[in-house]
Design a protein around this motif. Sequence first.
Motif, PDB file in Angstrom:
ATOM      1  N   ALA A 299      27.857   5.571  35.753  1.00 18.25           N
ATOM      2  CA  ALA A 299      27.377   5.967  37.082  1.00 18.25           C
ATOM      3  C   ALA A 299      26.702   7.332  37.043  1.00 18.25           C
ATOM      4  O   ALA A 299      26.951   8.214  37.874  1.00 18.25           O
ATOM      5  N   VAL A 300      25.815   7.493  36.050  1.00 21.53           N
ATOM      6  CA  VAL A 300      25.058   8.719  35.826  1.00 21.53           C
ATOM      7  C   VAL A 300      23.703   8.293  35.261  1.00 21.53           C
ATOM      8  O   VAL A 300      23.628   7.293  34.543  1.00 21.53           O
ATOM      9  N   PRO A 301      22.607   8.991  35.565  1.00 20.78           N
ATOM     10  CA  PRO A 301      21.328   8.637  34.932  1.00 20.78           C
ATOM     11  C   PRO A 301      21.417   8.655  33.413  1.00 20.78           C
ATOM     12  O   PRO A 301      22.230   9.392  32.829  1.00 20.78           O
ATOM     13  N   ASP A 302      20.564   7.851  32.763  1.00 16.96           N
ATOM     14  CA  ASP A 302      20.510   7.865  31.306  1.00 16.96           C
ATOM     15  C   ASP A 302      20.217   9.270  30.798  1.00 16.96           C
ATOM     16  O   ASP A 302      20.715   9.683  29.749  1.00 16.96           O
ATOM     17  N   PHE A 303      19.400   9.997  31.521  1.00 18.91           N
ATOM     18  CA  PHE A 303      19.185  11.419  31.257  1.00 18.91           C
ATOM     19  C   PHE A 303      18.601  12.046  32.518  1.00 18.91           C
ATOM     20  O   PHE A 303      18.039  11.367  33.371  1.00 18.91           O
TER      21      PHE A 303
END
Length: 346
Positions: free
Chosen positions: A320-324
């Motif tokens: 539940a976090v952007p890939d980067f």
Amino acid sequence: MNALLGHLFKVLLAVALVLGTGASAGSDDGPLQTTNRFPLHMLVLTPRPTNAELPGRAVLETTFALEYSSTYFDDHNSRWDFLIDMEMMVGDISMAYGVNDKLALRLDIPLISMQDGFLDGFLQNYHDLLGVPNYGRENRPGDVYAYRVTKDDRVWLLGKNDTLRLGDVRVSTQIALGPLALGGHSLNSAVLVTLKLPTGDADSGAGSGRYDAGLFLPMQWCGARWSFYLMPGAIWVNDPQTVDAEVSARKSISLFTGAAYQYNHRWRWLAQVNYYSSPFEASGLNAMDGGALELSIGFQRTLSHSLYWEFAFCEDLSRAVPDFNIRSGLTWRFDNRPAPGKGDVQ
């Protein structure tokens, strides 16, 4: 509008590089001002690392930053269907004003642009090179936007791409607590109370349509070269407004920790981890229910007595976090205190 944001990003970097040649005295500028840019969690209040040291009486700190992230999240079960495939640029405008030495007011304004992007092929090659999963991104057409969430075949939200729009604004009050002596140096702490306003469009995924509130305790210990940061918190999240579905929220708890090394009077190197529990009802999907854990690494470059440049790279440690996420920003300090006159005590 996306082209305009791109030009602003280039100007921001150019200004930082040009001004970076000037020498100045260093100071503890606090942790990296990174926050989780997972699109679904941007609807609600999430923890934002905050300097435990207040700006000071009549001092205004203004930050303008640009962030760019890539997110791919495709998960579903018998009740829920999540599909998030986008690249996103966020213009982050933040201000902190010292009412006095013990009280400060803060304002955070996000401007959001969701888009198809251009990095899917690069990311797949990068993940293949490292031998890590690509999260199933290869199963969808490359660089094609998607943002939709349903529950029980009813729509929660349908995102819109290629537009610049206002997200949910945050207003905060920060009250300094008395410093404590620890290891020959001071441990500074404060109480931070934050209210998220429903200024973003809930139907298109730019906001929740509801108020949220949070209580945080930023703390920091600063030695000769090392600084350490800690900020536990609790967040009260209201049920989000939806297109048709019934979705409930729950209270979230958070913990932020980080460290900074003062390399010299111009450069500081930082690493930090930010966690909070899921702000939404249990879905039965571990990737959603397990909360969000993000690693940020970067630096702060002092450019002058009143200006510093911050750069950060953020990597997901949970789904539940952007890939980067990449962040570059400038912070100005405006001291509005009158100059001491003749006979004033200095």
